[in-house]
Design an enzyme around this catalytic site. Structure first.
Site, PDB file in Angstrom:
ATOM      1  N   ARG A 152       0.868  -1.173   0.000  1.00  0.00           N
ATOM      2  CA  ARG A 152       0.000   0.000   0.000  1.00  0.00           C
ATOM      3  C   ARG A 152       0.909   1.229   0.000  1.00  0.00           C
ATOM      4  O   ARG A 152       2.020   1.191   0.536  1.00  0.00           O
ATOM      5  CB  ARG A 152      -0.892   0.031   1.240  1.00  0.00           C
ATOM      6  CG  ARG A 152      -1.847  -1.149   1.375  1.00  0.00           C
ATOM      7  CD  ARG A 152      -2.664  -1.012   2.656  1.00  0.00           C
ATOM      8  NE  ARG A 152      -3.620  -2.106   2.797  1.00  0.00           N
ATOM      9  CZ  ARG A 152      -3.393  -3.218   3.489  1.00  0.00           C
ATOM     10  NH1 ARG A 152      -2.215  -3.392   4.095  1.00  0.00           N
ATOM     11  NH2 ARG A 152      -4.308  -4.162   3.585  1.00  0.00           N
ATOM     12  N   LYS A 176      -2.293  -2.197   8.068  1.00  0.00           N
ATOM     13  CA  LYS A 176      -3.495  -1.667   8.714  1.00  0.00           C
ATOM     14  C   LYS A 176      -3.645  -2.252  10.112  1.00  0.00           C
ATOM     15  O   LYS A 176      -3.333  -3.414  10.345  1.00  0.00           O
ATOM     16  CB  LYS A 176      -4.732  -2.000   7.876  1.00  0.00           C
ATOM     17  CG  LYS A 176      -4.872  -1.160   6.609  1.00  0.00           C
ATOM     18  CD  LYS A 176      -6.190  -1.447   5.928  1.00  0.00           C
ATOM     19  CE  LYS A 176      -6.394  -0.543   4.717  1.00  0.00           C
ATOM     20  NZ  LYS A 176      -7.677  -0.825   4.036  1.00  0.00           N
ATOM     21  N   HIS A 241      -2.343   2.345  -5.910  1.00  0.00           N
ATOM     22  CA  HIS A 241      -3.089   1.106  -5.653  1.00  0.00           C
ATOM     23  C   HIS A 241      -3.245   0.269  -6.920  1.00  0.00           C
ATOM     24  O   HIS A 241      -3.446  -0.939  -6.850  1.00  0.00           O
ATOM     25  CB  HIS A 241      -4.456   1.435  -5.054  1.00  0.00           C
ATOM     26  CG  HIS A 241      -4.806   0.569  -3.888  1.00  0.00           C
ATOM     27  ND1 HIS A 241      -4.089   0.583  -2.697  1.00  0.00           N
ATOM     28  CD2 HIS A 241      -5.780  -0.363  -3.709  1.00  0.00           C
ATOM     29  CE1 HIS A 241      -4.617  -0.282  -1.859  1.00  0.00           C
ATOM     30  NE2 HIS A 241      -5.630  -0.871  -2.438  1.00  0.00           N
ATOM     31  N   ARG A 244      -0.559  -2.201  -6.889  1.00  0.00           N
ATOM     32  CA  ARG A 244      -0.891  -3.277  -5.944  1.00  0.00           C
ATOM     33  C   ARG A 244      -1.880  -4.248  -6.588  1.00  0.00           C
ATOM     34  O   ARG A 244      -1.763  -5.465  -6.446  1.00  0.00           O
ATOM     35  CB  ARG A 244      -1.466  -2.658  -4.671  1.00  0.00           C
ATOM     36  CG  ARG A 244      -1.857  -3.642  -3.565  1.00  0.00           C
ATOM     37  CD  ARG A 244      -2.196  -2.834  -2.321  1.00  0.00           C
ATOM     38  NE  ARG A 244      -3.032  -3.536  -1.376  1.00  0.00           N
ATOM     39  CZ  ARG A 244      -2.590  -4.319  -0.401  1.00  0.00           C
ATOM     40  NH1 ARG A 244      -1.284  -4.531  -0.272  1.00  0.00           N
ATOM     41  NH2 ARG A 244      -3.427  -4.889   0.450  1.00  0.00           N
ATOM     42  N   HIS A 267      -4.365  -8.903   3.683  1.00  0.00           N
ATOM     43  CA  HIS A 267      -5.814  -8.828   3.847  1.00  0.00           C
ATOM     44  C   HIS A 267      -6.251  -9.657   5.049  1.00  0.00           C
ATOM     45  O   HIS A 267      -5.839 -10.810   5.198  1.00  0.00           O
ATOM     46  CB  HIS A 267      -6.537  -9.370   2.602  1.00  0.00           C
ATOM     47  CG  HIS A 267      -6.520  -8.422   1.451  1.00  0.00           C
ATOM     48  ND1 HIS A 267      -6.760  -8.812   0.150  1.00  0.00           N
ATOM     49  CD2 HIS A 267      -6.299  -7.085   1.394  1.00  0.00           C
ATOM     50  CE1 HIS A 267      -6.681  -7.773  -0.644  1.00  0.00           C
ATOM     51  NE2 HIS A 267      -6.411  -6.714   0.079  1.00  0.00           N
ATOM     52  N   TYR A 276      -9.968 -10.327  -6.938  1.00  0.00           N
ATOM     53  CA  TYR A 276      -9.005 -10.505  -8.019  1.00  0.00           C
ATOM     54  C   TYR A 276      -9.306 -11.744  -8.860  1.00  0.00           C
ATOM     55  O   TYR A 276      -8.919 -11.809 -10.022  1.00  0.00           O
ATOM     56  CB  TYR A 276      -7.581 -10.571  -7.449  1.00  0.00           C
ATOM     57  CG  TYR A 276      -7.173  -9.279  -6.793  1.00  0.00           C
ATOM     58  CD1 TYR A 276      -6.894  -8.143  -7.554  1.00  0.00           C
ATOM     59  CD2 TYR A 276      -7.105  -9.173  -5.415  1.00  0.00           C
ATOM     60  CE1 TYR A 276      -6.546  -6.948  -6.960  1.00  0.00           C
ATOM     61  CE2 TYR A 276      -6.749  -7.977  -4.802  1.00  0.00           C
ATOM     62  CZ  TYR A 276      -6.475  -6.870  -5.581  1.00  0.00           C
ATOM     63  OH  TYR A 276      -6.144  -5.682  -4.978  1.00  0.00           O
TER      64      TYR A 276
END
Length: 298
Positions: A152, A176, A241, A244, A267, A276
């Protein structure tokens, strides 16, 4: 209370909440659109409609009419949000007893497939920086880590030199929720980092620096990437992004399993990574339609 009086009161309420002028106008227009619809259906002027006349069925009819017009769900959801705020205000301030929007659920928004670069486009972008200069060498590091490790942009901006494990070719990423993960780096990325650091005179702990010697910001990385895309002649607005997304898409195209990609991306839920798989299926369909002779028949 007449609808136009109620709308004027609601506009005033939004302004006291320091809402932006854009928000006030957008909400006003969305509610006015509903009142015009109701007036046409009832055969009266919108300003003669009483707010007590509005029922859940009228709200549903309005949404159905928007659907028939082909309005996107995102726009419908915004208009419903405006009506929800309007009637909630009227009930809270005692102008209305029952909220007609209370039993209306927000339409589900379809997930937008992520934008990505094709391999050839990515290769063109990777060859763009002038690595004979310190800033060009730095820009090469930006590209190699965003694409090669799927970072990110916020993760990239906060990287320190000590986060690079040269022995194991790994990056220690603070993602995150302050969760840490280890991400492999490519040989190209490692060499780019080494080249950049050898040219850099500043010994600051931040991995990426601006021309003034301070840590590179997220905003600056976005600007740099956009400039590189323009230099590469890519007919797209490139954002971090997207690299990514390209990282994940190219991994799956190459045969990587979903769980591994989830781990690499950091994730928390597999459902975040599954988008994806939809993307790769779309690409397969596109390739099939363009190349198979039976698919071209019309």
């Amino acid at each position: 209370m007449l609808a136009d009086q109620a709308l004027a009161l609601f506009d005033g309420q939004l302004k006291t909440q320091n809402r932006s002028e854009h928000t006030v106008i957008a909400y006003h227009n969305d509610i006015l659109q509903f009142l015009n619809f109701l007036g046409q259906e009832k055969g009266v002027e919108p300003e003669k409609i009483s707010i007590e006349e509005v029922t859940v069925d009228w709200i549903r009819s309005f949404l159905s009419d928007l659907t028939d017009q082909g309005l996107e769900r995102k726009s419908m959801a915004r208009k419903l949000a405006a009506l929800r705020s309007f009637f909630k205000f009227l009930c809270k301030d005692g102008y209305l007893v029952q909220n007609p929007v209370q039993r209306i659920s927000t339409p589900k928004l379809g997930r937008k497939l992520p934008e990505f670069l094709y391999f050839e486009q990515m290769e063109k972008l990777l060859q763009t920086p002038d690595c004979t200069t310190v800033l060009g060498a730095r820009d090469q590091v930006i590209l190699e880590l965003l694409y090669g490790s799927g970072l990110r942009v916020s993760e990239l901006a906060t990287l320190n030199r000590e986060d690079v494990d040269s022995d194991q070719m790994l990056l220690r990423i603070k993602g995150k929720g302050k969760k840490e993960r280890l991400v492999p780096i490519t040989k190209y990325a490692f060499e780019a980092i080494q080249a950049y650091l050898s040219m850099r005179e500043n010994s600051q702990k931040a991995l990426l620096l601006n021309y003034q010697g301070s840590r590179l910001s997220v905003r600056s990385i976005r600007r740099i990437l956009n400039n590189l895309a323009n230099q590469a002649g890519l007919p797209l607005h490139i954002h971090p992004h997207m690299l990514r997304h390209s990282f994940a898409t190219h991994l799956l195209d190459g045969g990587a399993d979903l769980r591994s990609v989830q781990e690499l991306l950091g994730h928390a839920k597999l459902s975040s990574t599954q988008i994806y798989t939809h993307l790769t299926r779309e690409r397969l369909r596109e390739v099939y339609d363009e190349t198979h002779p039976r698919a071209k028949y019309s």
